[in-house]
Scaffold this motif. Structure first.
Motif, PDB file in Angstrom:
ATOM      1  N   HIS A   1       0.853  -1.185   0.000  1.00 50.20           N
ATOM      2  CA  HIS A   1       0.000   0.000   0.000  1.00 50.20           C
ATOM      3  C   HIS A   1       0.884   1.228   0.000  1.00 50.20           C
ATOM      4  O   HIS A   1       2.024   1.192   0.470  1.00 50.20           O
ATOM      5  CB  HIS A   1      -0.927   0.008   1.215  1.00 50.20           C
TER       6      HIS A   1
ATOM      7  N   ARG B   1      -5.728   1.137  -2.287  1.00 44.54           N
ATOM      8  CA  ARG B   1      -6.951   0.435  -1.904  1.00 44.54           C
ATOM      9  C   ARG B   1      -7.912   0.289  -3.077  1.00 44.54           C
ATOM     10  O   ARG B   1      -8.883  -0.458  -2.995  1.00 44.54           O
ATOM     11  CB  ARG B   1      -7.637   1.171  -0.749  1.00 44.54           C
TER      12      ARG B   1
ATOM     13  N   LEU C   1      -4.895  -4.898  -2.718  1.00 40.70           N
ATOM     14  CA  LEU C   1      -5.740  -5.085  -1.546  1.00 40.70           C
ATOM     15  C   LEU C   1      -5.770  -6.544  -1.119  1.00 40.70           C
ATOM     16  O   LEU C   1      -5.789  -6.862   0.076  1.00 40.70           O
ATOM     17  CB  LEU C   1      -7.146  -4.587  -1.841  1.00 40.70           C
TER      18      LEU C   1
ATOM     19  N   LYS D   1      -5.132   3.102   5.668  1.00 41.26           N
ATOM     20  CA  LYS D   1      -6.457   2.990   6.258  1.00 41.26           C
ATOM     21  C   LYS D   1      -7.150   1.762   5.686  1.00 41.26           C
ATOM     22  O   LYS D   1      -7.413   1.681   4.490  1.00 41.26           O
ATOM     23  CB  LYS D   1      -7.286   4.231   5.966  1.00 41.26           C
ATOM     24  N   LEU D   2      -7.449   0.810   6.552  1.00 42.82           N
ATOM     25  CA  LEU D   2      -8.151  -0.409   6.154  1.00 42.82           C
ATOM     26  C   LEU D   2      -9.303  -0.634   7.122  1.00 42.82           C
ATOM     27  O   LEU D   2      -9.125  -0.556   8.339  1.00 42.82           O
ATOM     28  CB  LEU D   2      -7.204  -1.612   6.163  1.00 42.82           C
ATOM     29  N   SER D   3     -10.486  -0.895   6.571  1.00 50.05           N
ATOM     30  CA  SER D   3     -11.688  -1.124   7.394  1.00 50.05           C
ATOM     31  C   SER D   3     -11.915   0.025   8.368  1.00 50.05           C
ATOM     32  O   SER D   3     -12.203  -0.187   9.548  1.00 50.05           O
ATOM     33  CB  SER D   3     -11.568  -2.455   8.144  1.00 50.05           C
TER      34      SER D   3
ATOM     35  N   PRO E   1      -4.946  -7.162   2.920  1.00 48.23           N
ATOM     36  CA  PRO E   1      -6.364  -6.806   3.023  1.00 48.23           C
ATOM     37  C   PRO E   1      -6.794  -6.246   4.370  1.00 48.23           C
ATOM     38  O   PRO E   1      -7.866  -5.645   4.455  1.00 48.23           O
ATOM     39  CB  PRO E   1      -7.060  -8.143   2.763  1.00 48.23           C
ATOM     40  N   ARG E   2      -6.014  -6.437   5.411  1.00 50.32           N
ATOM     41  CA  ARG E   2      -6.475  -6.012   6.725  1.00 50.32           C
ATOM     42  C   ARG E   2      -5.334  -5.360   7.499  1.00 50.32           C
ATOM     43  O   ARG E   2      -4.154  -5.570   7.210  1.00 50.32           O
ATOM     44  CB  ARG E   2      -7.035  -7.196   7.510  1.00 50.32           C
ATOM     45  N   LEU E   3      -5.712  -4.574   8.489  1.00 52.76           N
ATOM     46  CA  LEU E   3      -4.735  -3.835   9.281  1.00 52.76           C
ATOM     47  C   LEU E   3      -4.121  -4.773  10.313  1.00 52.76           C
ATOM     48  O   LEU E   3      -4.815  -5.291  11.195  1.00 52.76           O
ATOM     49  CB  LEU E   3      -5.414  -2.664   9.984  1.00 52.76           C
TER      50      LEU E   3
ATOM     51  N   GLY F   1      -3.273   4.793   1.482  1.00 50.19           N
ATOM     52  CA  GLY F   1      -3.975   3.819   0.666  1.00 50.19           C
ATOM     53  C   GLY F   1      -5.035   4.400  -0.250  1.00 50.19           C
ATOM     54  O   GLY F   1      -5.809   3.635  -0.844  1.00 50.19           O
TER      55      GLY F   1
END
Length: 893
Positions: free
Chosen positions: A789, A797, A803, A859-861, A807-809, A793
């Motif tokens: 990323h 993203r 992604l 920034k994820l979710s 996919p996740r933090l 992102g």
């Protein structure tokens, strides 16, 4: 020398091969294992030729050319043996599936009239599709070895190799696992070189109608990329590398190779928008520009602007010109304030120039590389390749980082200091250099000033004191100093990232590094230099173009003679005092000093520290005009949205971390009604000026970016010899390049410094951080970027393959802390600071020290690190302290 190939003469240089002559003449000779940009491997034996007076049919790739040679590619014996080799090669391949003609093998067999293979294939392998962008299909593999060379020798990764022996040989990874289980970074170098499609993109093939060479839009390395436009008018997922590019030399990372698809994101905004009664309404360009101009004109005197380090030099130049000529303010800044402003300001004070002094090639030539506060493998992967090459050639590599990064695996020495103790560490190294007689005394005497005062400031920084403060063994500090001051060969390169700058002590950290380089004399010659690795693709150029409140374009001061020169060119005298930096602009939103902002290609509501505070501040604005590609966090709060063209849709230039100015070229038209940034800014400036009753004449009438660059170059001495036309002819060039005849400058300070003598400026170890752990918040938070990323992102993203890779933090936590908290690897956890909180997944690892955690910026979710970070800033450079704050962890069900 001259030889004859197929009755055609060809001139070749000494050391050339017969295959070089074949290719120069454009003859269709198979060369399946020869990458056009790499040395010959000699593995496929398909480039067989006949040479008069020579027995047999040698391979042209390993046959040295000789004066007077007479070579035939079409001699019956050469064709007969070559046809047999091609038949055997094709028999290694299994038709069917998604295999599309087997690339170069299919083309070669067709030219040799081979319709069906004489032998059946020996194997049947399952396709490895575990990587997000490409597959490994061994049934389409001829074992040429190009992919393994690309991975091992070019990228220095070593993820794939030839496994097994004899008929059982195959391309694979360690332990014969899947590609996803390996150390593969998805750089795609193997995919780009594969001649058969055994390594191929997952994307359904489409005819390529156009190829355009341009510059990567991600980090500050400035890699050359060739984007491919399909017959559907879209960029192919796979971009090609550009071996002739002086900065990247044919290398790319995963983002440059596969990450350009964000330009086609479904949520791209392509129509001007105005907010009415809290809702966005599509309007014409004229209506949007008039609405923006009315708001900005109404708040002249309480206005500020953020320019974009992702836009072109030409775009940035016009943003600062709008601010200074029309709005009458120097309140213009960009993201350099949040990454390397301490480096720039310290270098300007000490040397008189705020840029990297050396070229990337110097990393490979150096005898010692000290990498401080930077994770190059994640942030600048192509630079990390050069570090690994240097190590393979015998250079010492010293990594200074509180977090274990990938480069530690290749390092001779890893120094894991406590966060915020950098000044003590580097002052102690400098004292070792002085105490052990390792200083370059001639350099210090002839080319510096302030030495004795600085030397006196080091009195307390003994090895024992430094060990107590930093937690680093005294012997390691001394060893690093010795290797850096006296490398076994060439010079030493000092390279640093935001682990140095993003502290309340950032300016002192930068001065400590510069003093170290000065006392050792490690600059001004090949294989040495000082290198702040720049973050964004054009953060160097945006500063060069004048998008900073402290200086005019070219870092020129607000002095009468300079102001007069700009007045003569612009028709308006620029303001003569320093403007506000971005953090002051944001605070001004709360005090009323900032009522209107023009934000171009930046997302401060993701990049500012203490995001809740920033959101409150931006909510106070009367007018917010955002110019960008997407409706991101800041754009959602805007009153007017102006849709801009992306990097692949416009012309211009970027300037990378080694001061190389390079062309950006349009491969596609802007989608919908989007405009290039420079055109939007120019039209907005004219409308604001008209509303204010300002006479700006034709100051914002330009035929295109080339004309804008020419104006900038006339006013910026170190760019004076550059133009779009010259860059198109010669490729990227490094400033200073003051005249059209000047070749560019690979390294600075060879004979002098811009300020005359370089200046030692004492660096003080003040507080370790503005906020340290306590009983309520017992952990130290560190932040940084990820390979897959880019920063927050906003772009990555929107690339599905990237992604999928991240996919996740994930929150890095030491195993001892995890055990104490009862947290397993992969468990959901919450991180809380005094300003906010986020949730993510535990990554239990010894890469972080006990008592510390690491959270990536992306920034994820809906979780972003800057909800946690502290807005306390370095008092001189005004950079926020992103790297240290106190947090606590909570286990979630």
């Amino acid at each position: 020398m001259q030889l004859t190939i197929d009755d055609r003469p060809v001139e070749l240089a000494e050391g050339a091969s017969v295959l070089d002559g074949v290719n120069r003449l454009g003859l269709p000779l198979p060369q399946l294992c020869k990458d056009p940009d790499r040395p010959a491997l000699g593995a496929c034996r398909t480039c067989l030729v006949h040479v008069e007076g020579m027995r047999g049919v040698p391979a042209a790739c390993h046959l040295p050319a000789r004066e007077g040679m007479v070579v035939s590619t079409q001699h019956p014996e050469a064709v007969r043996v070559r046809t047999t080799v091609l038949d055997l090669t094709r028999s290694m391949l299994t038709p069917g599936g998604d295999r599309d003609g087997f690339g170069q093998v299919g083309a070669a067999t067709a030219r040799h009239d081979l319709r069906e293979p004489a032998w059946p294939p020996l194997h049947a392998f399952a396709v490895d599709d575990t990587k997000s962008f490409f597959v490994l299909d061994r049934d389409a593999c001829i074992l040429c070895g190009r992919c393994t060379v690309a991975c091992d020798d070019v990228q220095q990764i070593g993820a794939i190799s030839l496994l097994g022996r004899g008929h059982a040989t195959k391309v694979g990874v360690f332990g014969d696992g899947t590609m996803a289980s390996s150390v593969c970074t998805s750089c795609g170098q193997c995919v780009a070189t594969c001649p058969t499609g055994a390594l191929r993109p997952k994307e359904t093939p489409a005819p390529i109608v156009r190829r355009v060479e341009t510059t990567c839009p991600y980090c500050g390395v400035g890699c050359g990329i060739e984007v491919q436009v399909t017959d559907a008018g879209r960029l192919a997922v796979l971009a090609d590398d550009v071996p002739a590019n002086g900065s990247s030399r044919g290398m790319l990372c995963v983002k440059g190779r596969f990450g350009t698809g964000f330009v086609h994101a479904r949520d791209r905004i392509t129509t001007p928008l105005v907010k009415r009664d809290g809702s966005w309404v599509e309007v014409s360009w004229d209506e949007a520009l008039e609405a923006a101009a009315e708001g900005l004109a109404r708040h002249r005197g309480r206005f500020a602007s953020l320019a974009s380090a992702k836009a072109t030099n030409e775009d940035g130049y016009l943003v600062q010109k709008l601010c200074r000529v029309v709005m009458g303010t120097n309140d213009v800044d960009h993201c350099t304030r949040l990454c390397h402003s301490p480096s720039v300001e310290a270098m300007l004070a000490s040397m008189g120039s705020g840029a990297t002094s050396n070229s990337y090639q110097d990393y490979e030539d150096a005898g010692c590389i000290m990498v401080v506060g930077a994770d190059a493998s994640a942030n600048h992967p192509v630079i990390a390749v050069r570090f690994r090459r240097a190590v393979s050639r015998g250079a010492r590599l010293v990594v200074v980082n509180p977090k274990r990064v990938e480069l530690c695996d290749q390092a001779d020495l890893w120094i894991q200091q406590r966060p915020g103790t950098d000044v003590a560490l580097f002052n102690a190294m400098a004292r070792v250099i002085l105490d052990e007689g390792l200083a370059d005394e001639a350099f210090v005497r002839a080319r510096t000033e302030g030495f004795h005062a600085w030397q006196g400031s080091l009195e307390r920084y003994t090895l024992q004191y430094a060990e107590a403060v930093t937690g680093v063994p005294a012997g390691d500090i001394a060893q690093a100093a010795r290797w850096y001051a006296r490398p076994a060969f060439a010079g030493s390169c000092l390279v640093w990232g935001m682990g140095i700058t993003q502290h309340v002590n950032g300016i002192h950290n930068a001065h400590a590094l510069l003093n170290l380089s000065l006392v050792a004399g490690q600059m001004g010659r090949p294989g040495s230099g000082i290198s702040p690795l720049r973050g964004q693709n054009n953060v160097q150029g945006c500063g060069d173009a004048g998008c900073i409140p402290t200086n005019l374009p070219g870092y020129q001061l607000y002095v009468p003679e300079t102001l007069a020169r700009f007045e003569a060119a612009w028709g308006v005298r620029p303001p003569g005092r320093t403007g506000r930096v971005v953090t002051e602009m944001v605070e001004g939103c709360l005090t009323g000093d900032t009522r209107a902002m023009y934000v171009v290609g930046e997302n401060p509501l993701l990049s500012e520290p203490d995001l809740h505070h920033a959101e409150k501040a931006f909510g106070q604005l009367d007018v917010l005009v955002v110019q960008d590609l997407f409706m991101h966090e800041t754009a959602e709060r805007a009153h007017v949205f102006l849709p801009a063209a992306a990097f692949a849709e416009k012309e211009g230039t970027f300037t990378n971390s080694e001061r190389r100015v390079q062309r950006v070229r349009a491969a596609l038209p802007p989608p919908g009604e989007a405009w290039p940034d420079w055109l939007i800014t120019a039209e907005l400036a004219k409308r604001v000026a008209r509303r204010l009753g300002l006479e700006v004449g034709r100051q914002f009438d330009y035929a295109g970016p080339a004309e804008i660059f020419d104006e900038m170059a006339r006013l910026t001495p170190f760019l004076g010899g550059l133009s779009h036309a010259r860059l198109d002819r010669e490729g990227g060039l490094q400033w200073p390049c003051p005249t059209p005849e000047h070749p560019g400058t690979p390294y600075l300070y060879g004979e002098s410094f811009p300020r005359g003598r370089a200046r030692f400026i004492p660096a003080r170890q003040i507080e370790e951080a503005a906020e340290l752990p306590d009983a309520d918040y017992p952990f130290v938070l560190n932040t940084g970027r990820l390979l897959y990323h880019w920063h927050g992102g906003t772009l990555t993203r929107r690339v599905q393959g990237l992604l999928e890779l991240a996919p996740r933090l994930e929150i890095a936590i030491h195993p001892g802390d995890a055990r104490r908290l009862g947290v397993d690897d992969g468990a959901r956890i919450r991180v809380v600071s005094r300003r906010g909180e986020l949730t993510g997944y535990a990554q239990v690892t010894e890469a972080v020290r006990a008592g510390a955690i690491f959270v990536p910026f992306v920034k994820l979710s809906d979780s972003a690190a800057n909800f946690l970070t502290n807005s306390a800033a370095d008092p001189v450079s005004k950079i926020p302290e992103y790297k240290v704050c106190a947090v606590r962890l909570e286990r979630l069900p």
